[in-house]
Design a protein around this motif. Sequence first.
Motif, PDB file in Angstrom:
ATOM      1  N   ARG A 100      35.710 -54.670   1.223  1.00 13.67           N
ATOM      2  CA  ARG A 100      36.288 -53.420   0.728  1.00 13.67           C
ATOM      3  C   ARG A 100      36.447 -53.475  -0.792  1.00 13.67           C
ATOM      4  NH1 ARG A 100      41.059 -52.997   4.174  1.00 13.67           N
ATOM      5  NH2 ARG A 100      39.900 -53.300   6.068  1.00 13.67           N
ATOM      6  N   SER A 101      36.917 -54.641  -1.321  1.00 15.90           N
ATOM      7  CA  SER A 101      37.149 -54.707  -2.770  1.00 15.90           C
ATOM      8  C   SER A 101      35.827 -54.725  -3.534  1.00 15.90           C
ATOM      9  CB  SER A 101      38.005 -55.913  -3.133  1.00 15.90           C
ATOM     10  OG  SER A 101      37.421 -57.062  -2.619  1.00 15.90           O
ATOM     11  N   THR A 102      34.804 -55.438  -3.027  1.00 15.97           N
ATOM     12  CA  THR A 102      33.524 -55.434  -3.764  1.00 15.97           C
ATOM     13  C   THR A 102      32.868 -54.055  -3.680  1.00 15.97           C
ATOM     14  OG1 THR A 102      32.583 -56.503  -1.848  1.00 15.97           O
ATOM     15  CG2 THR A 102      32.808 -57.852  -3.797  1.00 15.97           C
ATOM     16  N   ALA A 103      33.098 -53.358  -2.550  1.00 22.02           N
ATOM     17  CA  ALA A 103      32.525 -52.015  -2.433  1.00 22.02           C
ATOM     18  C   ALA A 103      33.179 -51.083  -3.446  1.00 22.02           C
ATOM     19  CB  ALA A 103      32.731 -51.482  -1.024  1.00 22.02           C
ATOM     20  N   ALA A 104      34.474 -51.336  -3.747  1.00 25.74           N
ATOM     21  CA  ALA A 104      35.185 -50.451  -4.676  1.00 25.74           C
ATOM     22  C   ALA A 104      34.939 -50.832  -6.138  1.00 25.74           C
ATOM     23  CB  ALA A 104      36.679 -50.518  -4.374  1.00 25.74           C
ATOM     24  N   LEU A 105      34.270 -51.968  -6.383  1.00 26.25           N
ATOM     25  CA  LEU A 105      34.039 -52.402  -7.773  1.00 26.25           C
ATOM     26  C   LEU A 105      33.207 -51.364  -8.521  1.00 26.25           C
ATOM     27  CD1 LEU A 105      33.021 -56.180  -7.720  1.00 26.25           C
ATOM     28  CD2 LEU A 105      34.963 -55.153  -8.836  1.00 26.25           C
ATOM     29  N   GLY A 108      27.797 -53.108  -9.801  1.00 28.74           N
ATOM     30  CA  GLY A 108      26.997 -53.461  -8.627  1.00 28.74           C
ATOM     31  C   GLY A 108      27.023 -54.969  -8.415  1.00 28.74           C
ATOM     32  N   VAL A 109      27.056 -55.380  -7.149  1.00 28.74           N
ATOM     33  CA  VAL A 109      27.022 -56.818  -6.829  1.00 28.74           C
ATOM     34  C   VAL A 109      25.957 -57.026  -5.763  1.00 28.74           C
ATOM     35  CG1 VAL A 109      28.338 -58.784  -5.954  1.00 28.74           C
ATOM     36  CG2 VAL A 109      29.513 -57.010  -7.229  1.00 28.74           C
ATOM     37  N   ILE A 110      25.051 -57.968  -6.020  1.00 30.44           N
ATOM     38  CA  ILE A 110      24.018 -58.284  -5.021  1.00 30.44           C
ATOM     39  C   ILE A 110      24.057 -59.787  -4.781  1.00 30.44           C
ATOM     40  CG2 ILE A 110      21.545 -58.183  -4.486  1.00 30.44           C
ATOM     41  CD1 ILE A 110      21.278 -55.993  -6.543  1.00 30.44           C
ATOM     42  N   ARG A 123      27.951 -50.860  -2.598  1.00 31.18           N
ATOM     43  CA  ARG A 123      27.532 -49.457  -2.702  1.00 31.18           C
ATOM     44  C   ARG A 123      27.023 -49.128  -4.109  1.00 31.18           C
ATOM     45  NH1 ARG A 123      32.405 -46.451  -1.375  1.00 31.18           N
ATOM     46  NH2 ARG A 123      32.623 -47.896   0.347  1.00 31.18           N
ATOM     47  N   GLN A 124      27.710 -49.679  -5.119  1.00 27.37           N
ATOM     48  CA  GLN A 124      27.347 -49.357  -6.504  1.00 27.37           C
ATOM     49  C   GLN A 124      25.958 -49.913  -6.844  1.00 27.37           C
ATOM     50  OE1 GLN A 124      28.457 -47.236  -8.235  1.00 27.37           O
ATOM     51  NE2 GLN A 124      28.894 -47.745 -10.341  1.00 27.37           N
ATOM     52  N   ALA A 125      25.651 -51.118  -6.335  1.00 25.93           N
ATOM     53  CA  ALA A 125      24.321 -51.699  -6.582  1.00 25.93           C
ATOM     54  C   ALA A 125      23.261 -50.808  -5.936  1.00 25.93           C
ATOM     55  CB  ALA A 125      24.251 -53.108  -6.004  1.00 25.93           C
ATOM     56  N   GLY A 185      22.687 -73.183  -4.377  1.00 25.90           N
ATOM     57  CA  GLY A 185      21.444 -72.496  -4.743  1.00 25.90           C
ATOM     58  C   GLY A 185      21.445 -71.005  -4.470  1.00 25.90           C
ATOM     59  N   GLN A 186      22.617 -70.399  -4.278  1.00 30.16           N
ATOM     60  CA  GLN A 186      22.634 -68.945  -4.120  1.00 30.16           C
ATOM     61  C   GLN A 186      22.962 -68.295  -5.455  1.00 30.16           C
ATOM     62  OE1 GLN A 186      25.110 -68.148  -0.544  1.00 30.16           O
ATOM     63  NE2 GLN A 186      23.219 -67.167   0.090  1.00 30.16           N
ATOM     64  N   TYR A 187      22.709 -66.983  -5.521  1.00 29.64           N
ATOM     65  CA  TYR A 187      22.924 -66.280  -6.786  1.00 29.64           C
ATOM     66  C   TYR A 187      23.644 -64.965  -6.544  1.00 29.64           C
ATOM     67  CZ  TYR A 187      19.305 -69.462  -8.366  1.00 29.64           C
ATOM     68  OH  TYR A 187      18.588 -70.578  -8.653  1.00 29.64           O
ATOM     69  N   LEU A 188      24.500 -64.626  -7.513  1.00 31.22           N
ATOM     70  CA  LEU A 188      25.083 -63.277  -7.528  1.00 31.22           C
ATOM     71  C   LEU A 188      24.355 -62.535  -8.634  1.00 31.22           C
ATOM     72  CD1 LEU A 188      28.975 -63.274  -7.595  1.00 31.22           C
ATOM     73  CD2 LEU A 188      27.495 -62.287  -5.884  1.00 31.22           C
ATOM     74  N   LEU A 189      23.938 -61.318  -8.368  1.00 30.60           N
ATOM     75  CA  LEU A 189      23.360 -60.505  -9.436  1.00 30.60           C
ATOM     76  C   LEU A 189      24.336 -59.372  -9.714  1.00 30.60           C
ATOM     77  CD1 LEU A 189      20.926 -59.886 -11.252  1.00 30.60           C
ATOM     78  CD2 LEU A 189      20.017 -58.470  -9.430  1.00 30.60           C
ATOM     79  N   LEU A 190      24.907 -59.365 -10.920  1.00 31.96           N
ATOM     80  CA  LEU A 190      25.866 -58.323 -11.286  1.00 31.96           C
ATOM     81  C   LEU A 190      25.115 -57.233 -12.050  1.00 31.96           C
ATOM     82  CD1 LEU A 190      28.744 -60.635 -12.556  1.00 31.96           C
ATOM     83  CD2 LEU A 190      28.389 -59.717 -10.280  1.00 31.96           C
TER      84      LEU A 190
END
Length: 437
Positions: A100-105, A108-110, A123-125, A185-190
């Motif tokens: 819920r919090s990342t959706a409200a950011l 965009g977060v991937i 949602r923003q991404a 080895g994972q990545y967040l794409l902001l």
Amino acid sequence: MVAMWTFALARLAGILLLGLCLGLLIGPIWLWILAAACLYLGWQLVTLYRLDRWLRLRSQIDPPDFGGIWGDIVAQVIRLHRRKQFHKQRLIQLFRELRRSTAALPDGVIILSAQREIVWFNRQAARLLGLKRPVDVGLRIDNLIRSPEFVLYLHGDDFAMPLVIRPPVQLDLYLALQVVPYGGGQYLLLVRDVTRQMRLEAMRKDFVANASHELRTPLTVISGYLDTLADDSSIDPAWSGPIKDMRAQAQRMNAIIADLLVLSRLESTDGEAPRDAVNVPSMLERLHRDALASADRPRHVVLELETTDGLCGAAHELESAFTNLLVNGMKYTQAEGTVRMRWWADAEGAYFSVIDSGIGIPPEHIPRLTERFYRVDAGRSRGQGGSGLGLAIVKHALQRHGGWLDVQSAEGKGSTFTCHFPQARIWQQTVDTAVSA
Ligand code: ADP
């Protein structure tokens, strides 16, 4: 617990004793003891069966009501199960909160896998990059954002700064993309919408360029009149001092406007400098001759050419950078001092240094020298006709050539300004190559 086991053992002993007594009374003994042991075993098997049935159908039937050791095992299973349920609920709740919090950011977060495949996005991404669930989940992000700079950035290892691109779906946007490696080895794409900042920046650049252009013509007229007045012998000698000052200030303004125009031209041309062949040694020889011809120079101005290599770049930008460094070296070095220009190359790249024995720079100022209008001693810089823009021009010109500026200095001893150029920008001259310097 010890009491329970003692009781279980006492019960077994009691049953066997009962078998022994019956054997003594009715005989044969071994048959009655065996019968008692079988009875005990049978009872344990029935209990085990009921426990197994309850464990399998736990959600449908109530726990069996055993006493003693079996009852304790049932109680422990119930306790473990409750604890597991509690932690599971907490995790689910935490996960929901996180989603819920990342959706409200507002950004965009991937989440990307080690292979740069999309694992999850908010949602923003989806809005900014036009991603669709579930079709795009599992696809490689560089198949969706195909910009060459992004592909290079994604597969590189320098994620300190975000990369600004125009997304394929909405060309009127500017997006800042930043990769953040985490875990195994994972990545967040902001993904951040920086359209407003980019527009403001463009407006600022346009304003500076336009204002400089507009100021140039009236200033040329004023300078022209001041030159005429200075040469006019009929003017009252009391005015010669003020006229001289006005001419010096007009020249300073001209220098500032010229530097502002160079800087805004460098800023407005996006991306890398062109790759024209530039004969750096002959350019430096020319700059050296001009420096020696200058009246206001330190006693020794030396040129050391250690390679015949040139550069692939924009000649006027490189000349502007080298001239600024040389002029600074001469400006901030006493008359009896030395300014050395050095041009050399090695396996990693090519380098141009200006080494002076001048006033030097206190260490706290060094990181800020390339900021526009930053001066260590504003009065001294102005007195020597400095615009405060020279090193900003050098920085931009070098950046457009994939290079960077290194500054070493000791107060009162002198400074070394070194331009670093990457190997890929070196142009190796052959005898019959046409030169352009
Ligand atoms: P300016 O036109 O004032 O020289 P620059 O951007 O070229 O502007 O340089 C910024 C400041 O860095 C200068 O004002 C001066 O204080 C300092 N500086 C630059 N080069 C040197 C040098 N070779 N020795 C000492 N100080 C220097």
